[in-house]
Design a protein around this motif. Sequence first.
Motif, PDB file in Angstrom:
ATOM      1  N   CYS A   1     -11.661  11.743   1.331  1.00 35.01           N
ATOM      2  CA  CYS A   1     -11.613  10.767   0.252  1.00 35.01           C
ATOM      3  C   CYS A   1     -12.061  11.346  -1.072  1.00 35.01           C
ATOM      4  CB  CYS A   1     -12.474   9.551   0.582  1.00 35.01           C
ATOM      5  SG  CYS A   1     -14.249   9.831   0.456  1.00 35.01           S
TER       6      CYS A   1
ATOM      7  N   ALA B   1      -5.122   6.437  -0.875  1.00 35.95           N
ATOM      8  CA  ALA B   1      -6.171   6.457   0.143  1.00 35.95           C
ATOM      9  C   ALA B   1      -5.996   7.652   1.081  1.00 35.95           C
ATOM     10  CB  ALA B   1      -6.147   5.163   0.944  1.00 35.95           C
TER      11      ALA B   1
ATOM     12  N   LYS C   1      -3.165   5.472   6.741  1.00 41.88           N
ATOM     13  CA  LYS C   1      -4.196   5.375   5.713  1.00 41.88           C
ATOM     14  C   LYS C   1      -5.490   4.851   6.316  1.00 41.88           C
ATOM     15  CE  LYS C   1      -1.263   5.101   1.681  1.00 41.88           C
ATOM     16  NZ  LYS C   1      -0.856   4.368   0.486  1.00 41.88           N
TER      17      LYS C   1
ATOM     18  N   LEU D   1      -9.277   3.568   5.388  1.00 37.02           N
ATOM     19  CA  LEU D   1     -10.089   3.062   4.295  1.00 37.02           C
ATOM     20  C   LEU D   1     -11.581   3.098   4.601  1.00 37.02           C
ATOM     21  CD1 LEU D   1      -7.944  -0.094   3.400  1.00 37.02           C
ATOM     22  CD2 LEU D   1      -7.718   2.235   2.533  1.00 37.02           C
TER      23      LEU D   1
ATOM     24  N   ASN E   1      -4.464   0.961  -3.019  1.00 36.96           N
ATOM     25  CA  ASN E   1      -4.880   2.105  -2.193  1.00 36.96           C
ATOM     26  C   ASN E   1      -3.748   3.073  -1.868  1.00 36.96           C
ATOM     27  OD1 ASN E   1      -7.557   1.179  -2.017  1.00 36.96           O
ATOM     28  ND2 ASN E   1      -7.069  -0.119  -0.258  1.00 36.96           N
TER      29      ASN E   1
ATOM     30  N   TYR F   1      -7.781   3.880  -4.590  1.00 32.62           N
ATOM     31  CA  TYR F   1      -8.785   3.876  -3.523  1.00 32.62           C
ATOM     32  C   TYR F   1     -10.159   4.255  -4.054  1.00 32.62           C
ATOM     33  CZ  TYR F   1     -11.317   5.278   0.675  1.00 32.62           C
ATOM     34  OH  TYR F   1     -12.255   5.403   1.661  1.00 32.62           O
TER      35      TYR F   1
ATOM     36  N   ILE G   1       0.818  -1.209   0.000  1.00 33.16           N
ATOM     37  CA  ILE G   1       0.000   0.000   0.000  1.00 33.16           C
ATOM     38  C   ILE G   1       0.854   1.262   0.000  1.00 33.16           C
ATOM     39  CG2 ILE G   1      -1.936  -1.114   1.169  1.00 33.16           C
ATOM     40  CD1 ILE G   1      -0.998   0.175   3.768  1.00 33.16           C
TER      41      ILE G   1
END
Length: 674
Positions: free
Chosen positions: A179, A161, A169, A171, A158, A215, A126
């Motif tokens: 986001c 992200a 990070k 999610l 991601n 993401y 990531i």
Amino acid sequence: MSRSLMLLPTGKADGLFVAANGLVKALQDKGAKATVFRPFDVCKNAKGACSCSTYSMSKCEAVKYIANGQKSELIEAVLANYNRLLKDTGADVVVVEGVVADRFDQNEINAAICLALDADLIPVSIGACKKAHSMVRIAMGYFGDSGKDRVVGGILLNEDAPRDATGRKKLVLAGKSECGCNSSCGCSGSKAPEAGTSCSAEGKCPVTMLANIPYNCKNYALRASDLASFLEGALVGDENVRVCGVSFDAASAQEHEVLITATVPASTNAAVVVLCDGVEGQAGKATICTKSSVWAVAETFSMLPAVIYSDDNERAQSSGEFAAQFFNGELVASLAKVCAKEFPLMSPAAFRYKLTELARAANKRIALPEGDEPRTVCAAARVAAAKIAVPVLYGKKDAILAVAKEQGVSLDEGVEFIDPEDIREKYVPRLVELRKSKGLTEEDARALLQDNVFLATMMLEANEVHGLVSGAVHTTANTIRPALQVIKTAPGASLVSAIFFMLMKEQVYVFGDCALNLNPDADQLAQIAIQSADTAKAFGIDPRVAMITYSTGKSGKGPDVDLMTEATKKAQELRPDLVIDGPLQYDASVMPDVAAQKAPGSKVAGKATVFIFPSLSTGNTVYKAVQRSADVVAIGPMLQGLNKPVNDLSRGALVDDIVYTVAITAIQAGQQDK
């Protein structure tokens, strides 16, 4: 035949299910019959019950296995689930979702699972490229030599992200300002660096990128029922409405957000409203009432894991469709091809699982003449409980049951008892007949049958049991002599030899002869090599036979070198279908870099699985040195060349050793039936 592709999380690569679902969809688009396998699942679903799929174990259960020191049993349970999945789905390609965990060493467990499934590896990172490769090297450090050639590509997941206040990070419930969601939560992301390219950090560990998956908060949008489960709150309204952001202001909350508040709002656009501090009421499409404070709810939501529940088919499908578009089509097409591996791996977990399954299928009665010996009694209880075989214990039933009680085990259904006093006389005439050429009298026969090993051997000769295991208190000679006198060698076998299955860290080797033949000549060594190769193949190990001594090729001179050179030639002539090479040194047999220098072009060097030693002194010394110094499980000795299966135990055998020797004996009996 099927292929396993394991997504290996490097570091805390949360949200792995998106990459797994995406790869499955991409493979299906290429015509492959693909499915996902999750070794461990989250412990609860939205309804508060275990949400594990039919083929998964809960993480909580996995933690218990590890806490109890049962890592081997854990991996075997995972392998059993995987094989049930294969049987039920008939999948060509299985995408294995690696484990992300805080309560145990995820790299260690992922390596064990990968080796058990003989899977190819796809590291998932990531971070940025340089950091990703650093994490890959750390994770791959757990795989040893067998992991070097397993990596078939990498996935970046991601990278773009949003992050929380600590820079981590985030999610799940990331919030619209972080986001980039619009009012309809329509994150689209971007392709970022092209998949299919190869990058490397400082010229090391190059990985071809299969995909760079951006993401998208929709992939992590939770249902109202999921949130209620985490909060243990009461839910009213649409349990399936999804949210991917958090708000604390009723007036500005958006329709894709969850509103956390301690008062019932007059109006709000929030899809889900969490009423805290015991406040009751209803607002939004769904309302969750909880006694927790606003702060406690916010803290809980900040720790929501990026996982998918087994009943969330909608999100599984949508996340897969989203991620599939970012995979390189040509590379996915190559992954969809299923073909036999040139050098398949038999890991210890896979071997133990195979032993158990084959033994169950054989369904044989195995004689245990040392019936009241404590380790044997414990092993019999386990063998019967697992239905590996029907253990037949020799001795007074009351005495055996007393030992079982002392050991804390139960000898229930599936265990048989034989009182030797009741049956000895029955076998006197037959033993006299078998040994009449040696002048055996009835009196001599009765004396021999006082030994339970001899008695059990006579029952084996009469097909009243299918195999025999002894040696926990008897010497090897005590176990083998009756078999040689009564059972004799199999048709075509010129000698009886003994091998050990050595359960190394990464794979299973066969060592022979380590127990019987003192100084075999070239003809005998050739027979031992052939017998050992056939045994390896029968137990699922790809036989590549190395004739071991202190010299590789023509680099050294001496009697042992000449002996192994001649034995190799004879074995190759007798069985040209087998892959046999020698003389080879041990390091040249197992280490590819040494093999490239000392035996270039050899089909065995660097990848041997069966090792034949020039003498009992060498073989026994090497097997014990490896077993004790490297903490390796050695199953055996298993006898080869007898007309019926008889196997010896070391007098230092553990209960596990006896269990697996019984399994091996049952399998041998089943193979002789065929």
